[in-house]
Scaffold this motif. Structure first.
Motif, short mmCIF file in Angstrom:
data_model
loop_
_atom_site.label_atom_id
_atom_site.label_comp_id
_atom_site.label_asym_id
_atom_site.label_seq_id
_atom_site.Cartn_x
_atom_site.Cartn_y
_atom_site.Cartn_z
N GLN A 82 0.83 -1.19 0.00
CA GLN A 82 0.00 0.00 0.00
C GLN A 82 0.87 1.25 0.00
N GLY A 83 1.96 1.23 0.78
CA GLY A 83 2.87 2.37 0.76
C GLY A 83 3.53 2.55 -0.60
N ASP A 86 1.06 4.16 -2.81
CA ASP A 86 0.97 5.59 -2.50
C ASP A 86 2.09 6.37 -3.19
N HIS A 89 1.14 6.77 -6.63
CA HIS A 89 0.09 7.78 -6.70
C HIS A 89 0.70 9.17 -6.84
N ARG A 90 1.75 9.44 -6.10
CA ARG A 90 2.41 10.75 -6.22
C ARG A 90 3.08 10.89 -7.58
N ALA A 101 -6.50 6.02 -6.43
CA ALA A 101 -5.90 4.70 -6.23
C ALA A 101 -6.98 3.65 -6.09
N LYS A 285 -7.94 11.16 -4.64
CA LYS A 285 -7.49 11.27 -3.26
C LYS A 285 -6.15 11.98 -3.28
N ALA A 287 -2.55 12.88 -2.68
CA ALA A 287 -1.40 12.05 -2.34
C ALA A 287 -0.93 12.37 -0.93
N PRO A 288 -0.50 11.37 -0.18
CA PRO A 288 -0.02 11.63 1.18
C PRO A 288 1.09 12.67 1.18
N ARG A 290 4.32 14.52 2.00
CA ARG A 290 5.64 14.12 2.45
C ARG A 290 6.45 15.37 2.77
#
Length: 557
Positions: A82-83, A86, A89-90, A101, A285, A287-288, A290
Motif C-alpha cells: 500500500q505504501g 501511494d 500515486h504521487r 488509487a 485522493k 497524495a499523502p 511528504r
C-alpha cells in the motif's frame, strides 16, 4: 461523455516487483510473494520467470514448489505494498491532478484536457511505459471514455486481440508484460477498430502493452472482451456463462428489462457505466503529504562540519514546512548521496514530536560521524518519516512563571531532549520508565514502558506499606520453619543478626491467575534491620503446592 478520457494503470506484479527492487539478487529466477489465508498459503504476486515456469496467482504454495523446485518466496506485506502504491500515486500526479488509487494494485487517472500537454494520448502512454520501465514495474494500460471501459481494456485485452476465456484477469491477459529498465518499448495503442500493431519482443516480458479506445468507441472496444471485464460478482459471471453469454457483446443487444429481472440491477448498472450511459466519477485522493528537503552542491563536500552545517540549514526549511501544517517530526531520515553513486543513511528518533530545529540538530549531529562520505558528497536529503500533530502551547512570561513556580515546560523539554540524546546513542527502545500497574503483588506493582512514547505517570497510588528499593526473585533463608521471625538467620552464605523489625504484612496470591512463583501460598512480609546496617524484606511462605519456609525478597534503602 465522449469528452472524458480515463487512463487505467494496472500493475499485475506489484507485490513481487517491490521485493525485486529491494533485493535485486532475486531477479532472474522464479520468485513469488506468499499470502496466508488461515492455515493455507497461496501465491499472491509472481515475477515474469515464475509465470514462465507455469505458476499462477492463487496457486497453493505446496503445488507451486512441486511444479517449480527453484521457486523463491517472500511474504506478501499488504501495508508495504500500500505504501508503494501511494508512492506511485504521487508519481502519477505529474500526468493529471485527478488521480485515484484502486488498491491493491491499480491507479485511475482522469486525463481530460491533459493529454495534449504530452503530445497526445499515444505519447503520454509511451511516457508512462518508459517511467514504469525505469522503475522496473510491469504495467498494463487502458485508455477509454469511461472508467469501466479503461479498467476492462487494461486487464482483459492483449494488444489488439481480446481474450474471451473465463477466470482470473492475470491468467487471461496472456502473460503480463514487464518493462525492463534501459530498453525502449513499443506500445500497441491503435484504436480497437483499426489494425493491430503487435509489440515486438519476448512473449513473456520486455514490452509494455497499452490499449487505447478511440473517443466514442467504447462499444466496439468491449464487445470482444469476456464477461469478467464488467466487474461483475463471480456468481453472476457463472450464470451468464451457463447461458452461453461469454463476451460483453453477447449482452449488449439484449433487452435491459430482462437482464435486470434475471440477474439483478448490478449487471445493467455495470454495463451502463462501461458504455457511458450511467455516471461513474473518478474520486481523486490527495497524495499523502511528504516532508522532505534536499541540498545539492556544485562541488563535492566531505568535512563533518560542512555536512553538519548543511543539515542544520535543511532542518530550518523542514521545520518551517512542518509548522505550516501544525505537525512535528518524530523520526528523521538523513541521506548522503556520494559521487560514486552510493547512498548512506541514518535515522533519528526524538523523544517527542518537535518542529524546532534547535531540538533536532543535536540529535542529527550524533549520527553524522556514522555516515561515510567516501570520495565526496553530491547531495544531502532530509525526510520526516514519522510526523505527529502538534497542539498549541501557551508560553508563560517571567511574571507568570514566577507565580506558577518552576517552569514546567522547560523542564519537560530538557528531559525530552535528554531522552532523545540517550536514545540516539543507545537506541530509543533502551530508554524506559516505570508506570503503575493494577496488581497488589509486589513484583507486579509496576511495569516498564518506553520513555519516548509515554508520559510520566502522575497518579501513583502509594502501597499500604513501604516497598523496598530493590527487588529480586525470592532467595531461600536458612532459619527455623516457623512463622515466628528468627533473631538469627543465614542468607547468601553469611550469618545475620536481626536488631529490629516491623510487620508482618500478609500478601495473598492472585487466585484467578496461576503464577508458579506464588504456589507457596500466603506470605507474611517483615522489614528486618540487621547488625550489618542492611534493611531486608523477608517473608515466610505458609506453603501451598510447594513447601513452606523463609525467603528474602528485597532490600530497602
Amino acid at each position: 461523455m465522449s469528452n472524458r478520457r480515463i487512463l487505467s494503470l494496472w500493475f499485475p506484479r506489484l507485490g513481487a516487483e517491490r521485493w525485486l527492487r529491494a533485493e535485486p539478487h532475486l531477479a532472474g529466477q522464479p520468485f513469488a510473494t506468499v499470502a496466508s489465508d488461515g492455515n493455507s498459503q497461496t501465491l499472491a504476486a509472481l515475477s515474469v520467470e515464475a509465470t514462465a515456469a507455469g505458476l499462477s496467482r492463487g496457486q497453493p504454495l505446496r503445488d507451486a514448489h512441486a511444479l517449480c523446485a527453484a521457486l523463491l518466496t517472500r511474504p506478501a506485506l499488504v501495508h508495504r505494498e500500500q505504501g508503494f502504491l501511494d508512492a506511485l500515486h504521487r508519481w502519477a500526479g505529474k500526468f493529471s491532478p485527478w488521480v485515484a488509487a484502486e488498491p491493491p494494485d491499480s491507479l485511475v487517472i482522469d486525463l481530460t484536457g491533459c493529454a495534449h500537454l504530452f503530445g497526445g494520448e499515444r505519447e503520454l502512454c509511451e511516457r508512462v511505459a518508459r517511467d514504469c520501465a525505469d522503475l522496473g514495474l510491469t504495467v498494463r494500460l487502458g485508455l477509454a471514455d469511461t472508467l469501466g471501459a479503461a479498467w476492462a481494456l487494461a486487464r482483459y485485452s492483449e494488444g489488439g486481440r481480446s481474450i474471451a476465456r473465463s477466470g482470473d484477469a492475470i491468467d487471461q491477459e496472456a502473460p503480463a508484460t514487464r518493462a525492463r529498465a534501459g530498453k525502449r518499448r513499443r506500445l500497441s495503442n491503435t484504436p480497437v477498430d483499426g489494425p493491430v500493431d503487435r509489440p515486438v519482443g519476448d512473449p513473456v516480458g520486455g514490452m509494455a502493452v497499452a490499449r487505447i479506445a478511440a473517443p466514442g468507441a467504447a462499444w466496439g472496444a468491449l464487445s470482444t472482451l469476456p464477461i469478467n471485464a464488467l466487474r461483475l460478482p463471480p456468481h453472476t459471471v457463472e450464470q451468464l456463462t451457463r447461458l452461453g453469454l461469454r463476451q460483453v457483446g453477447d449482452i449488449l443487444g439484449q433487452p435491459r428489462a430482462g437482464l435486470a429481472r434475471r440477474f439483478g440491477r448490478g449487471l445493467v448498472e455495470r454495463l451502463d457505466q462501461a458504455m457511458g450511459s450511467a455516471p461513474e466519477p473518478v474520486s481523486p485522493k490527495a497524495a499523502p503529504e511528504r516532508f522532505a528537503v534536499r541540498m545539492s552542491f556544485p562541488d563535492p563536500i566531505g568535512l563533518e562540519d560542512d555536512v553538519s552545517e548543511a543539515f542544520a540549514r535543511m532542518a530550518d526549511r523542514l521545520c518551517a514546512r512542518l509548522k505550516k501544517t501544525g505537525r512535528g517530526v518524530r523520526t528523521l531520515r538523513m541521506e548522503i548521496h556520494r559521487c560514486d553513486h552510493e547512498m548512506a543513511w541514518q535515522t533519528v528518533t526524538a523523544a517527542r514530536a518537535a518542529d524546532q530545529p534547535h531540538r533536532l540538530v543535536p540529535l542529527m549531529n550524533l549520527k553524522i560521524p556514522r555516515m561515510d562520505a567516501g570520495p565526496g558528497i553530491d547531495m544531502l536529503r532530509l525526510e520526516a518519516l514519522v510526523t505527529e500533530p502538534l497542539h498549541a502551547r501557551t508560553t508563560a512570561g517571567h511574571a507568570e512563571a514566577a507565580a506558577l513556580g518552576a517552569p514546567r515546560h522547560d523542564k519537560g523539554a530538557a528531559l525530552e531532549d535528554l531522552i532523545g540524546r540517550l536514545g540516539a546513542r543507545l537506541g530509543m527502545e533502551a530508554i524506559t520508565r516505570r508506570h503503575p500497574a493494577d496488581s497488589h503483588i509486589p513484583e507486579k506493582g509496576s511495569k516498564v514502558v518506553p520513555a519516548a512514547w509515554t508520559d510520566p505517570s502522575r497518579h501513583w497510588q502509594p502501597p499500604p506499606r513501604p516497598r523496598p528499593l530493590m527487588l529480586w526473585p525470592p532467595e531461600p533463608v536458612h532459619a527455623p520453619d516457623t512463622p515466628r521471625l528468627p533473631n538469627r538467620f543465614r542468607w547468601r552464605g553469611r550469618d545475620w543478626q536481626a536488631t529490629g523489625h516491623r510487620g508482618p504484612e500478609r500478601i495473598a496470591p492472585e487466585w484467578w491467575f496461576d503464577d508458579p512463583a506464588w504456589r507457596s501460598g500466603h506470605r507474611d512480609y517483615w522489614q528486618v534491620e540487621t547488625d550489618r546496617g542492611d534493611r531486608l524484606w523477608l517473608f515466610y511462605a505458609h506453603g501451598g503446592t510447594l513447601s513452606s519456609g523463609w525467603f528474602c525478597h528485597g532490600s530497602f534503602a
